[in-house]
Design a protein around this motif. Structure first.
Motif, short mmCIF file in Angstrom:
data_model
loop_
_atom_site.label_atom_id
_atom_site.label_comp_id
_atom_site.label_asym_id
_atom_site.label_seq_id
_atom_site.Cartn_x
_atom_site.Cartn_y
_atom_site.Cartn_z
N TYR A 251 0.84 -1.20 0.00
CA TYR A 251 0.00 0.00 0.00
C TYR A 251 0.88 1.25 0.00
O TYR A 251 0.60 2.23 -0.72
N GLU A 252 1.91 1.26 0.79
CA GLU A 252 2.78 2.43 0.89
C GLU A 252 3.57 2.66 -0.39
O GLU A 252 4.05 3.78 -0.62
N ARG A 253 3.71 1.65 -1.22
CA ARG A 253 4.42 1.80 -2.49
C ARG A 253 3.52 2.28 -3.62
O ARG A 253 3.99 2.63 -4.69
N MET A 254 2.21 2.30 -3.39
CA MET A 254 1.28 2.76 -4.42
C MET A 254 1.48 4.24 -4.72
O MET A 254 1.90 5.01 -3.86
N LYS A 255 1.13 4.64 -5.94
CA LYS A 255 1.14 6.05 -6.30
C LYS A 255 0.15 6.81 -5.41
O LYS A 255 -0.87 6.25 -4.98
N ASP A 256 0.43 8.08 -5.15
CA ASP A 256 -0.46 8.89 -4.31
C ASP A 256 -1.86 8.98 -4.90
O ASP A 256 -2.85 9.09 -4.17
N THR A 257 -1.94 8.95 -6.23
CA THR A 257 -3.23 9.11 -6.90
C THR A 257 -3.91 7.78 -7.21
O THR A 257 -5.02 7.76 -7.76
N ALA A 258 -3.26 6.66 -6.88
CA ALA A 258 -3.81 5.35 -7.21
C ALA A 258 -4.97 5.00 -6.27
O ALA A 258 -5.06 5.49 -5.14
N ILE A 259 -5.86 4.12 -6.76
CA ILE A 259 -7.00 3.71 -5.95
C ILE A 259 -7.09 2.18 -5.89
O ILE A 259 -6.61 1.47 -6.77
N ILE A 260 -7.74 1.72 -4.82
CA ILE A 260 -7.97 0.28 -4.59
C ILE A 260 -9.44 -0.02 -4.86
O ILE A 260 -10.32 0.73 -4.41
N MET A 261 -9.69 -1.12 -5.57
CA MET A 261 -11.07 -1.54 -5.83
C MET A 261 -11.22 -3.03 -5.53
O MET A 261 -10.25 -3.78 -5.55
N HIS A 262 -12.46 -3.43 -5.26
CA HIS A 262 -12.77 -4.83 -4.98
C HIS A 262 -14.28 -4.99 -5.13
O HIS A 262 -15.04 -4.16 -4.61
N PRO A 263 -14.77 -6.03 -5.81
CA PRO A 263 -16.22 -6.19 -5.98
C PRO A 263 -16.94 -6.56 -4.70
O PRO A 263 -18.17 -6.43 -4.63
#
Length: 309
Positions: A251-263
């Motif tokens: 999570y900490e390596r994700m881009k600042d603008t990235a988002i997480i999704m899950h159905p």
């Protein structure tokens, strides 16, 4: 001015391939307008029945909420107390509902492409909205996912979108990959190699989660279907999370603008660490909210088509 774009007039909604790009964007934008509070003004009223032959919380109740917001009349159906228990086929169930005057049947069923004989029937007049067919398609889930991405970024072109998990058994992955590629996104698939099949190769690249986590704009995780894997002595929830799940470190390596999704439903500490399900970059709750509005758009589009007949 018409209530709905003339292009969004749909007799049935059963697959993503059956929708044009213009229709998809029309449904997304209509869903967003409902979310902004635009008043409902249907071309005609109607009767709808939700026929769920598989367990569901989000899809079933989301359709119910959409129907209530649109002011539709709902005809109750419970598979456990219906003539299905006497051997009645799906076809005959829908034939009956259609004969009774039901306008729209929202159906979830374990049989892949169950809807084909229903929409091909010259006798069944009800419109079919697919709430999920086995491991086939889930168009309303795909549309709410697309709405969530579009709401976040305002476009699809050039976005790097990763879909990770039980790809082979996921109707969500199959519905999303087709339309996302058509809309110009770059797709990546992650997860155990045994859950990846060649049908995905035409849509994107198979990578490890650690290869793509820092580049992806959208990290879409799929539910691990424990009902398929719990009997497998080689499957470990802890190992899966460590190798293929969203940990705090990833999570900490994700881009600042990235988002997480899950159905959803999320297997906490399997696909996604428990503390990250509602983290700032997570859009899982928003997906559920958007599901109501995009399903309102779907139902409105079907009623629009029926009003023209």
């Amino acid at each position: 001015m018409p209530i709905i774009d003339e292009k969004v007039s749909l007799q049935h909604v059963v697959t993503m391939e059956s929708l044009s790009t213009e229709e998809v964007m029309g449904l997304i934008k209509r869903g967003l307008s409902f979310k902004r509070g635009e008043a409902v003004a249907l071309p005609q009223t109607g009767y709808v029945s939700n026929l769920f032959f598989e367990d569901s919380t989000r899809t079933h109740k989301s359709f119910e909420m959409a129907e209530l917001r649109l002011g539709l009349s709902m005809i109750d159906f419970d598979a456990k107390t219906s003539s299905v228990n006497k051997g009645e086929t799906l076809y005959d169930t829908i034939l009956t509902m259609s004969a009774l005057g039901v306008d729209i049947c929202v159906i979830r069923h374990s049989e892949v492409e169950y809807y084909q004989e229903l929409i091909d029937s010259p006798t069944i007049t009800a419109s079919i909205v697919n709430g999920g067919d086995g491991s086939g398609q889930h168009p309303s889930q795909s549309l709410l996912d697309l709405m969530t991405i579009y709401e976040e970024f305002g476009h699809f072109e050039g976005l790097k979108i990763m879909i990770a998990g039980d790809l082979a058994h996921s109707r969500v992955a199959k519905s999303n990959m087709q339309m996302l590629q058509r809309l110009g996104a770059h797709l990546f698939f992650a997860g155990p190699s045994e859950w990846y099949t060649e049908e995905f190769a035409a849509y994107g690249q198979h990578v490890s989660l650690d290869e793509i986590v820092e580049e992806a704009d959208v990290l879409m995780f799929l539910r691990v279907q424990h009902e398929r894997h719990d009997g497998n002595e080689n499957f470990s929830k802890e190992d899966y999370h460590r190798l293929h799940g969203l940990t705090q470190e990833r999570y900490e390596r994700m881009k600042d603008t990235a988002i997480i999704m899950h159905p959803a439903p999320v297997n906490r500490d399997v696909e996604i660490a428990d503390e990250l399900v509602e983290a700032p970059k997570s859009r899982i709750v928003r997906q559920m909210q958007n599901g109501v509005f995009v399903r309102m758009a779907i139902l409105e589009a079907v009623l629009h088509a029926r009003a023209k007949k």
